[in-house]
Design an enzyme around this catalytic site. Structure first.
Site, PDB file in Angstrom:
ATOM      1  N   ASP A  69       0.948  -1.314  -0.146  1.00 40.41           N
ATOM      2  CA  ASP A  69      -0.172  -0.049   0.014  1.00 40.41           C
ATOM      3  C   ASP A  69       0.832   1.367   0.289  1.00 40.41           C
ATOM      4  OD1 ASP A  69      -1.981   1.271   0.301  1.00 40.41           O
ATOM      5  OD2 ASP A  69      -2.956   0.855   2.059  1.00 40.41           O
ATOM      6  N   LYS A 123      -1.535  -8.506  -5.042  1.00 41.65           N
ATOM      7  CA  LYS A 123      -2.279  -8.196  -3.994  1.00 41.65           C
ATOM      8  C   LYS A 123      -3.542  -8.046  -3.327  1.00 41.65           C
ATOM      9  CE  LYS A 123      -1.349  -7.640   1.041  1.00 41.65           C
ATOM     10  NZ  LYS A 123      -0.311  -7.040   2.208  1.00 41.65           N
ATOM     11  N   ASP A 136      -6.503  -6.253  -0.965  1.00 46.75           N
ATOM     12  CA  ASP A 136      -7.020  -6.205   0.181  1.00 46.75           C
ATOM     13  C   ASP A 136      -8.250  -6.309   0.186  1.00 46.75           C
ATOM     14  OD1 ASP A 136      -6.105  -6.238   2.757  1.00 46.75           O
ATOM     15  OD2 ASP A 136      -5.352  -4.598   3.154  1.00 46.75           O
ATOM     16  N   ARG A 147      -5.980 -15.003   2.011  1.00 46.26           N
ATOM     17  CA  ARG A 147      -5.477 -15.060   3.407  1.00 46.26           C
ATOM     18  C   ARG A 147      -6.737 -15.476   4.394  1.00 46.26           C
ATOM     19  NH1 ARG A 147      -2.879 -10.369   4.969  1.00 46.26           N
ATOM     20  NH2 ARG A 147      -3.869 -10.502   6.957  1.00 46.26           N
ATOM     21  N   ASP A 158      -4.047  -9.855   9.868  1.00 41.99           N
ATOM     22  CA  ASP A 158      -2.753 -10.382   9.594  1.00 41.99           C
ATOM     23  C   ASP A 158      -1.810 -10.395  11.044  1.00 41.99           C
ATOM     24  OD1 ASP A 158      -3.893  -8.065   8.059  1.00 41.99           O
ATOM     25  OD2 ASP A 158      -2.808  -6.279   8.448  1.00 41.99           O
ATOM     26  N   GLN A 200      -6.441 -29.168   3.506  1.00 43.64           N
ATOM     27  CA  GLN A 200      -6.868 -29.663   3.009  1.00 43.64           C
ATOM     28  C   GLN A 200      -8.251 -28.697   1.682  1.00 43.64           C
ATOM     29  OE1 GLN A 200     -11.467 -30.973   4.810  1.00 43.64           O
ATOM     30  NE2 GLN A 200     -10.573 -30.121   5.917  1.00 43.64           N
TER      31      GLN A 200
END
Length: 433
Positions: free
Chosen positions: A69, A143, A145, A201, A205, A246
């Site tokens: 960023d 990436k 967000d 993700r 964080d 998995q």
């Protein structure tokens, strides 16, 4: 015949949409955010790229230079994104071109909201023009967000639609751009992102701490977590990752967040655990330290090629936690194991407690998925955090049958073994199980 043809056509359309040929193994590289935050500019990015070359990091697989960023300026009259002219006087394409000339790849950041987490313009509603601009700049990695998402979350379908808009836009550019979703595990991306992203993700964080509880990372589990938060300690994220392995595989990975190795908040043993478990769980290995100023200790951890080989193993199979046992003084012992190619296996014993521990590692637990022949079998073990006589990681430490007895493990340590069939042994087949 008509139904078969329809199924074939549908199958082909799905492959075209999701298979960009990238992240066949978990991506590796470096990102600005953990160490530098918003304090970035053209000189920093190029200095970091040069440092990666000087430290031979591409040789180990680190090939993405990712700018997070705060690179943004304003949008131009046509709505296209433009960089901050003070930080990037030569533009983003010039930076990408120089990084490509070094043999590296270039990554950029945006947000599936009206603003980024740092308060700059996001890509919500601008997916097509942003993706096309990134492609023209030579971006290889995005990436993406989750801040300021205008309430477009709360069910997997709502989050899927918002993130799929950018997935489609990236694919439409014709340029292979690795798509790294960063929605913090909201709405269970492991259930929907496998068809639209190369990684996602799974939690709030990470921060540079081993096991401290922080109320800003409030959930006990990420399954149905309603507030992913941030300031999630490293071992908490390992717990979050345990049930969702998995869902990962070649081309689509659970992302445990960027590495903190070298940022100073943990000990050597704790950073070894951090790096090892991210590798075993097949998280992307994205460095988050200052690569222009590394200690020999940090460099030794991030260049352990035996651990990196586990991350990059072609089988693409994340390790599974076989048990977790509380220790009376606090913390726990954990046993993890997983499969590698060519009848090889990985075994990890993790001690999060404040005291040294001694435990037998039973093959009955390690090879729970392989069956009785493996559980009573004989294997040669290689300790991946010991060096052999030639200075290579992965020292052979002996041959064991049915168990590894009386393993001594220190506080906050991890032991990682590769297990292979002894030389001359015939490989077992399904009939043996």
């Amino acid at each position: 015949m008509r139904n078969a043809l329809l199924s074939l056509l549908l199958g082909l359309s799905v492959v075209t949409a999701l298979d960009n040929g990238l992240a066949v193994t978990p991506q590796m590289g470096w990102n600005t955010w953990n160490h530098f935050g918003c304090s970035i500019d053209e000189d920093l990015i190029l200095s970091a790229a040069n440092a990666m070359i000087q430290n031979d990091l591409p040789k180990y697989g680190y090939n993405y230079v990712n700018m997070d960023d705060c690179w943004q300026g304003t949008r131009n009259a046509s709505g296209a994104p433009q960089p901050d002219p003070t930080k990037f006087p030569n533009g983003i394409k010039a930076v990408a071109d120089q990084i490509h000339a070094m043999g590296l790849k270039f990554g950029l950041y945006s947000d599936a909201g009206t603003m980024t987490c740092g308060g700059h313009f996001g890509s919500l509603g601008f997916e097509e023009i942003d993706a096309q601009t990134y492609a023209e700049w030579g971006v290889d990695y995005l990436k993406y967000d989750n801040c300021y998402n205008q309430g477009l979350s709360g069910t997997p379908k709502i989050s899927y639609d918002r993130y799929n808009n950018m997935s489609v836009a990236l694919n439409n550019t014709g340029r292979p751009i690795l798509y790294s979703m960063c929605n913090w595990g909201e709405d269970g991306p492991w259930n929907f992102a496998t068809t639209i992203a190369n990684s996602w993700r799974i939690s709030g964080d990470v921060y540079d701490n081993y096991n401290r509880y922080d109320v800003r990372c409030p959930c006990d589990s990420m399954i149905d977590c309603k507030l992913a938060g941030f300031h999630c300690a490293m071992t908490r994220i390992i717990d979050f990752a345990a049930p969702v392995g998995q869902k990962a595989g070649p081309g689509h990975w659970n992302d445990l967040d960027m590495l903190e190795v070298g940022n100073g908040g943990m000990s050597y043993d704790e950073y070894v655990t951090h790096f090892s478990m991210w590798a075993l769980l097949k998280s992307p290995l994205i460095l988050g330290n200052d690569v222009t100023n590394m200690t020999n200790e940090t460099l030794s951890i991030i260049t352990n090629d035996a651990i990196i080989a586990v991350s990059q193993d072609a089988a693409g199979s994340p390790a599974t936690r076989q048990w977790k046992r509380a220790v009376s003084q606090g913390g726990d012992l954990q046993l993890w194991s997983g499969s590698l190619v060519n009848y090889q296996f990985i075994i990890a014993l993790l001690n999060t407690s404040p005291t040294n521990q001694t435990v037998d590692v039973d093959f009955e637990d390690v090879f729970i998925d392989q069956g009785a022949a493996y559980q009573s079998g004989t294997f040669t073990l290689y300790d991946l955090w010991q060096k052999d006589g030639q200075g290579n990681w992965g020292k052979e430490v002996g041959t064991y049958t049915a168990k590894i007895p009386s393993v001594h493990i220190g506080s906050h340590q991890v032991k990682i073994w590769k297990a292979t069939l002894p030389s001359g042994s015939s490989k077992r087949n399904v009939a043996d199980l």
